[in-house]
Design an enzyme around this catalytic site. Structure first.
Site, mmCIF file in Angstrom:
data_model
loop_
_atom_site.group_PDB
_atom_site.id
_atom_site.type_symbol
_atom_site.label_atom_id
_atom_site.label_comp_id
_atom_site.label_asym_id
_atom_site.label_seq_id
_atom_site.Cartn_x
_atom_site.Cartn_y
_atom_site.Cartn_z
ATOM 1 N N LYS A 181 -3.737 30.328 4.081
ATOM 2 C CA LYS A 181 -3.280 29.350 3.080
ATOM 3 C C LYS A 181 -4.469 28.452 2.778
ATOM 4 O O LYS A 181 -5.357 28.272 3.620
ATOM 5 C CB LYS A 181 -2.092 28.530 3.603
ATOM 6 C CG LYS A 181 -2.431 27.555 4.730
ATOM 7 C CD LYS A 181 -1.247 26.654 5.012
ATOM 8 C CE LYS A 181 -1.641 25.415 5.810
ATOM 9 N NZ LYS A 181 -2.103 25.686 7.165
ATOM 10 N N ASP A 226 -2.164 25.590 12.929
ATOM 11 C CA ASP A 226 -2.633 24.387 12.231
ATOM 12 C C ASP A 226 -1.918 23.164 12.807
ATOM 13 O O ASP A 226 -0.721 22.999 12.618
ATOM 14 C CB ASP A 226 -2.313 24.561 10.732
ATOM 15 C CG ASP A 226 -2.834 23.411 9.907
ATOM 16 O OD1 ASP A 226 -3.326 22.429 10.510
ATOM 17 O OD2 ASP A 226 -2.727 23.486 8.670
ATOM 18 N N ASP A 236 0.853 -1.178 0.000
ATOM 19 C CA ASP A 236 0.000 0.000 0.000
ATOM 20 C C ASP A 236 0.888 1.227 0.000
ATOM 21 O O ASP A 236 1.900 1.265 0.684
ATOM 22 C CB ASP A 236 -0.874 0.008 1.256
ATOM 23 C CG ASP A 236 -2.116 -0.842 1.047
ATOM 24 O OD1 ASP A 236 -2.626 -0.851 -0.091
ATOM 25 O OD2 ASP A 236 -2.546 -1.491 1.998
ATOM 26 N N PHE A 266 -9.572 25.581 9.450
ATOM 27 C CA PHE A 266 -9.979 25.129 8.118
ATOM 28 C C PHE A 266 -11.459 24.815 8.144
ATOM 29 O O PHE A 266 -11.974 24.245 9.089
ATOM 30 C CB PHE A 266 -9.184 23.871 7.753
ATOM 31 C CG PHE A 266 -9.562 23.314 6.410
ATOM 32 C CD1 PHE A 266 -8.931 23.788 5.265
ATOM 33 C CD2 PHE A 266 -10.518 22.316 6.298
ATOM 34 C CE1 PHE A 266 -9.264 23.273 4.026
ATOM 35 C CE2 PHE A 266 -10.858 21.804 5.059
ATOM 36 C CZ PHE A 266 -10.224 22.275 3.920
ATOM 37 N N ASP A 281 -10.176 -6.393 2.016
ATOM 38 C CA ASP A 281 -8.876 -6.935 1.637
ATOM 39 C C ASP A 281 -8.853 -8.459 1.746
ATOM 40 O O ASP A 281 -7.945 -9.106 1.229
ATOM 41 C CB ASP A 281 -7.771 -6.392 2.554
ATOM 42 C CG ASP A 281 -7.336 -5.000 2.141
ATOM 43 O OD1 ASP A 281 -7.516 -4.671 0.952
ATOM 44 O OD2 ASP A 281 -6.841 -4.260 2.994
ATOM 45 N N GLU A 322 0.163 18.200 8.011
ATOM 46 C CA GLU A 322 0.538 19.048 6.877
ATOM 47 C C GLU A 322 0.978 20.419 7.369
ATOM 48 O O GLU A 322 2.014 20.951 6.942
ATOM 49 C CB GLU A 322 -0.640 19.219 5.901
ATOM 50 C CG GLU A 322 -0.968 18.004 5.065
ATOM 51 C CD GLU A 322 -1.926 17.047 5.752
ATOM 52 O OE1 GLU A 322 -2.188 17.227 6.962
ATOM 53 O OE2 GLU A 322 -2.396 16.096 5.094
#
Lengths: 567, 679
Positions: free
Chosen positions: B394, B345, B308, B376, B518, B349
């Site tokens: 951003k 944040d 993966d 966000f 799976d 990320e």
């Protein structure tokens, strides 16, 4: 040793290995049905015999057919030998063979062994030689090559159910390989002076130098001689075998016979390379065979050229080594190379007498046989035997690359190992138990011409030669006794069929498996590393079990001789 | 990564060794020993030699030699059984820690599926498949099961060693619970999925203890080879009686016994099962449980790895990898503005942006005291920070552009387009309503992964990346990570199809997975590693369970499989190669009485025939003990390609196997002569 001697060995190898490549290509073409010169004849033959040439045989069918044919031919030959007195072409009026000698001889020729417990000139008629023995020289050789072809096919693809058609293989091999080459080689021998007479000729009478007279058996010698070598048979028209000038007139025929002896054996691995479309794999097998044989040739030559230390000490020795038992017209290198080649293949023909070799030189032919006849072995049998060793090599060492073992994309698993070990075990039983037991009996000891370790070597040689289907003997052993007739006869039959059938079973099992594609993680089986490994495994797994017996036989003989003791 | 099961057990752990010493004797029972033909034969000849020794003792004729030989033959057997016992002991030590989790808990068996009030207390071992139990805060899970109802945090340290609780809930991919784990908060209704004795924990304990150890296919084949060799050498030795009789030599039983035991492959015969157990143990130490040894062997054979993308090839999250300013703005200014916008944040990320700015431009600002974090929202698709009247934002490029009065210049649009093509995500950055530039958020390929794939390729293993990303993104990451192939926009069916396709080419495939969807692919794969955090269905379908749920470990699993096979092959080769030198020690010794001339074969110059034979037997016994650590630790796997690996191992274990005993036997003989033992 002389440079000329070594160059002779090099010449033989150059001729044989050089022709092994075209021979291999041609063999592959025969196996794949691409040779069609006589297809009308071939198809007519199938019709006549009621054989469906398109029938695909599973390994069981292939083995049963091969076995059945061998049984029928065995019985037929037995009958011919027993009844030869009543059969045509018996100008000398030779009586029928005794049951046990007929059993031994029939077993011998059915199994491509050509062990001769009989004296050809005295105990077999021309007719029986030609119709009985010579026919078997073709059939047993073709059957061996056919079995090799079947084993080759197992590696050509995934999930194969069939190993080919035995009848078709047998016919094609005879028609396109054995018969034409025999005719050409036979003609060459005739040109060189070998007799090829109608079998109703009783014998020739010769006047010897000392004013005596001698009768010499005559008959269709040349062609039998050709197939004798080409089919790695070894059964000579004469008791003296290829030392007899009618079988082997001169040095050129000696070289020709040596070549005939080896060329199919070395051609088969090359054919295998063509069949599996990976020529390097076939070459690797061929080089492994060739290296062992070359070492054997050089070793034997060196031991013979060194001469007999007792003769040297007594000032009796000629400077050129041990000439006892050798034809002066051939000399040492041509003699030793011929004999080593004939024991490295399962031919067993001789142009000089192993019994008269220096013990160390005599131990090399015996060891080559003990290795399982893979250098290059009998036609066909040498190939399928080296495949067994390749499987064992891959199995033992292949794990060391971190994958479960596979050879040419086929996984080697419990079933294959079981069958391979069974085969090796059967050979070991007959050689060691046979010789060991014979030496404990009065009858066995009575057969020996010499005492001490030399006598042990004679007995060990006989059982080794019979079990490995070689057929050569250290002259000296009286082999026509109940113990040896029946014992060696059984050894020949088991050594041939109880070994061949497990291998066909292995082939059947491998054929059905998927052929895994090679990757960078695959155990490489085409390089010098594998060749070295294979040679090591052949020596360790194929030969080490015989070392204690060999030490008491030829090795003890050798060291005793050097300390001044002879037998 | 966790380490509970991975506790380091010393190779010479005192408890294990002392227990193994006792076990070594109980394993002498010929009935159980008969499973190992090589060692069984050794035991039989040891017994025969002992009888001869005792007889000689009674008759008062030189009994010392047969007794000493018998002693060393017994030691050979004991060393072999000891090797197996040590390997089992190490497994048992690991099992002990697991057994502590399997207490006899009382379960709350529900009488009515609808009513959580009505329960009867039942002992855990009495639960059967299909029973419903209620597990509440503080309760130990009585058995394996599937959550029917409820959400709870569960402490799974008993199984995984990881003490931080995980959330388990009904439905989805996190519905499986394992017996022995503890509910830390809330409650669950669980349907029992395993009968007593067959729970995950039970199986794990049985596996590590070696109780359930069945011989793997390759082990069976190897055993046949060893049994065959034993028979062949038995023949060689027994027939020697005949050859000896002809040569007027009577070989004594101790001499023949010594020859036989030296020739049969006792080294690998004695270590074979220890190697297998140790291979399993190495996996466990790695926190991976294989349901069979067969799976470990298959792991060594794998040709293709399905990995993966997320979590295995790349870090789970995208990370900032570059700042691309508009004309007139420096990269450093853009970096600073980006970092300020991200101060509030807390997503990975966001933190990666601050980290990048700090690393590249020494950005060192802390969160201002009066700052207001703008989170966000799906609506604005932007986040940022306001302080001192300044505002930094951003967000997604199109959303940000909508807030600006004029269109951006071409340098900006080009940068955005390039980032998109590379499979990365662009984030536009503004300060006080002015566009400063764009941040590239990239799927960061884990460091070193490229090299590992290259190493795998050298071993002939193809790596295949599986991702839900679109083809462009997938291709970009595949190229960067250096995988051989990728499946983009992969559905579970795609995975299954791919595995079948590769298998049809005759290749073996390994994959890992956790979700119920799976399961078919896990079952289809030759090696399926299920994550412990995954569903029951996935765990049932795979043939290994990774307790750490770390998909990267698939690579190590393959290496462990290879290591197991290499160790087995190396010791087999070594064992068989040993025979040559043993011949040189023993053959002259046993024949020299008959033919003194054969003394010339005594190339090692061993003192006397007795000391030569004894030295070979002692070497043969001691080499087993010497190699126990290697058998347990395993021969190191090196990703250098099969040909190079073979050359290396053949040199060490093949050639070494031929040479080592010459030195060893000579050394033992010299030691014997120092003490005047038979010399």
């Amino acid at each position: 040793m002389t440079i000329q001697g070594l160059l002779y060995i090099a010449l033989v190898f150059a001729l044989v290995l050089g022709s092994a490549f075209p021979m291999g290509r041609y063999l592959a073409a025969i196996f794949e049905g691409r040779v069609k010169y006589f297809s009308a004849l071939e198809n007519g033959f199938y019709k006549l015999a009621g054989v469906d040439p398109n029938r695909a045989m599973r390994w069981q069918d292939y083995a049963v057919t091969l076995l059945l044919l061998s049984v029928i031919h065995f019985l037929l030959l037995y009958a011919i030998l027993r009844l030869q007195f009543y059969l045509p072409y018996n100008p000398q009026g030779i009586a029928g063979m005794s049951p046990r000698l007929a059993f031994n001889t029939a077993a011998s020729f059915t199994t491509n062994t050509n062990w001769q417990a009989y004296v050809p000139e005295a105990q077999i008629s021309n007719g029986a030689q030609m119709l009985g023995l010579a026919v078997h020289m073709f059939i047993s050789a073709a059957a061996g090559i056919a079995a090799a072809a079947a084993v080759m096919r197992a590696f050509t693809g995934s999930g194969l159910k069939s190993l080919g058609n035995f009848y078709v293989d047998l016919t094609r091999i005879s028609l396109y390989l054995l018969i034409p080459v025999t005719i050409i080689a036979g003609a060459l021998l005739v040109i060189a002076g070998s007799p090829q007479l109608f079998p109703n000729v009783p014998f020739a009478t010769a006047h010897t130098l000392d004013a005596g007279s001698q009768t010499i058996a005559m008959g269709p010698v040349a062609f039998q001689e050709a197939i004798k070598e080409f089919g790695t048979n070894g059964g000579g028209w004469y008791n003296a075998n290829s030392a007899h000038p009618f079988e082997n007139p001169n040095a050129w025929t000696n070289l020709l016979e040596n070549w005939l002896d080896l060329v199919i054996g070395f051609g088969l691995p090359i054919a295998f390379g063509f069949m599996i479309k990976d020529k390097k794999q076939g070459r690797a097998l061929m080089y492994a065979m060739a290296i062992i044989l070359a070492l054997g040739c050089v070793g034997t030559y060196a031991a013979e050229a060194a001469g007999n230390p007792l003769h040297i000490a007594a000032g009796l020795s000629a400077s050129d080594g041990n000439m006892e038992g050798k034809e002066v017209r051939f000399g040492i290198p041509a003699s030793t190379t011929f004999n080593v080649a004939a024991t490295g293949t399962s031919t067993g023909a001789v142009d000089s007498f192993t019994d008269s070799y220096m013990p160390l030189a005599g131990s090399i032919p015996i060891f080559l046989m003990q290795l399982g006849e893979v250098t290059p072995g009998g036609v066909g049998s040498g190939f399928y035997t080296i495949i067994v060793f390749a499987l064992l090599s891959v199995f033992v060492a292949g794990l060391m690359v971190g994958r479960t073992p596979e050879y040419l994309g086929k996984k080697v698993q419990a079933k294959e190992i079981k069958l391979a070990m069974l085969g090796v075990l059967i050979l070991t039983v007959f050689i060691l138990a046979g010789a060991g037991f014979s030496l404990m009996t009065a009858s066995g000891v009575g057969s020996l011409a010499n005492g001490g370790p030399h006598g042990l070597s004679e007995m060990l040689y006989a059982w080794t030669s019979a079990t490995e289907n070689n057929g050569s003997a250290m002259a000296g052993l009286s082999a026509d006794t109940p113990l040896l007739d029946f014992g060696l006869g059984s050894a020949m039959l088991f050594g041939r069929f109880a070994f061949m059938i497990p291998i066909l079973a292995i082939a059947g099992s491998l054929a059905a498996k998927p052929k895994l594609p090679a990757s960078a993680g695959t155990f490489p089986t085409d390089g010098p590393l594998f060749i070295g490994l294979l040679i090591g495994v052949i020596i360790i797994l194929g030969g080490l079990q015989y070392l204690p017996a060999d030490t008491l036989g030829p090795l003890a003989d050798h060291f005793l001789l050097y300390s001044g003791k002879t037998f | 990564m966790t380490t509970a099961n991975a506790e380091v057990i010393s190779l010479f752990d005192r408890d294990i060794i002392s227990r193994a010493t006792l076990d070594a004797f109980s394993k002498l029972n010929p009935v159980t020993l008969a499973r190992n033909p090589v060692i069984f034969v050794t035991e039989v000849v040891a017994l025969m030699t002992s009888v001869v020794g005792v007889e000689d003792l009674i008759h008062g004729s030189g009994a010392a030699f047969p007794i000493v030989i018998a002693l060393w033959l017994w030691l050979t057997v004991l060393f072999a059984t000891f090797a197996e016992a040590v390997a089992e002991g190490r497994g048992r030590a690991r099992a002990e820690s697991m057994k502590r989790a399997r207490s006899d808990t009382m379960a709350k068996l529900m009488i009515d599926a609808k009513d959580r009030k009505k329960v009867t207390l039942t002992a855990a071992p009495d639960l059967r498949k299909g029973d419903l139990v209620l597990v509440e805060t503080g309760d130990i899970m009585p058995s394996d099961g599937e959550i029917i109802e409820g959400v709870a945090s569960v402490n799974e340290s008993a199984i995984t060693g990881e003490s931080a609780p995980v959330v388990r809930e009904a439905g989805g991919d996190r519905s499986a619970v394992t017996g022995g784990t503890q509910v830390v908060s809330d409650w669950l209704v669980v349907r029992i999925t395993a009968d007593p004795g067959s729970t995950f924990l039970d199986r794990m304990i049985a596996l590590v203890e070696g109780a359930e150890r069945r011989k793997t296919p390759n082990e069976i084949a190897l055993n046949i080879l060893l049994a065959g060799l034993t028979l062949i050498f038995l023949l060689a030795v027994v027939t020697l009686i005949g050859f000896g009789k002809y040569s007027s030599t009577n070989f004594s039983i101790p001499v023949l016994a010594a020859l036989l035991v030296c020739l049969i492959p006792t080294t690998i015969g004695g270590l074979l099962s220890a190697i297998g157990i140790a291979g399993m143990d190495r996996l466990i130490r790695f926190n991976v449980v294989a349901t069979s040894g067969r799976a470990v062997e298959a792991a060594g054979d794998v040709d293709a790895l399905l990995l993966d993308k997320t979590g295995t090839i790349t870090f789970g999250n995208r990370m900032a990898s570059g700042f691309f300013p508009v004309p007139g703005v420096t990269e450093s200014d853009l970096a600073e503005a980006s970092a300020i916008a991200s101060l509030g944040d807390e997503t990975p990320e966001g933190r990666s942006i601050v980290t990048l700015a700090r690393d590249r431009f020494q950005f060192a600002q802390d969160m201002p005291a009066n700052a207001e974090v703008i989170p966000f929202s799906a609506n604005t698709r932007m986040s940022g920070l306001d302080f001192d009247g300044k505002s930094y934002r951003k967000g997604a490029v199109d959303s940000v552009l909508k807030t600006l009065p004029q269109a951006p210049d071409t340098q900006f649009t080009e940068a955005v387009a390039r980032i998109g093509r590379a499979g990365s995500t662009p984030l536009a950055v503004t300060a006080n309503g002015r566009l400063l530039g764009v941040i590239e958020l990239k799927d960061i390929v884990k460091p070193g992964i490229r090299e590992r794939f290259a190493a795998l390729r050298k071993m002939g293993i193809r790596t295949v990346m599986v991702t839900g990303d679109n083809r462009i993104t997938a291709a970009a990451i595949a190229a960067e990570a250096g995988v051989d192939d990728y499946i983009a926009e992969a559905t579970p069916q795609d995975k299954l199809d791919y595995i079948r396709k590769v298998q049809a080419e005759g290749r073996l495939v390994a994959m890992c997975g956790d979700g119920t969807n799976d399961a078919p692919a896990l079952a289809q794969a030759d090696v399926g590693v299920a994550m412990q955090t995954g569903t029951q269905a996935a765990r049932e379908a795979g043939n290994m369970v990774d307790l750490d749920s770390d998909p990267t470990k698939l690579i190590e699993v393959v290496e462990i499989g290879k290591q197991l096979l290499i160790t087995r092959g190396a010791l087999t080769t070594f064992s068989i190669a040993n025979d040559i030198s043993k011949y040189f020690a023993i053959l002259p010794a046993i024949f020299v009485a008959t033919y003194p001339q054969l003394e010339i074969l005594n190339i090692m110059q061993l003192k006397t025939p007795e000391s030569a034979i004894l030295s070979a037997v002692i070497f043969n016994a001691l080499i087993i003990v010497v190699l126990v650590p290697l058998a347990l630790r395993g021969v190191k796997f090196r990703a250098i390609g099969a040909a190079a690996l073979l050359r290396r191992n053949l040199l060490i274990y093949g050639l070494g196997g031929i040479i080592a005993p010459f030195a060893g036997i000579k050394a033992i003989d010299m030691a014997l002569s120092v003490f005047h033992v038979f010399s």
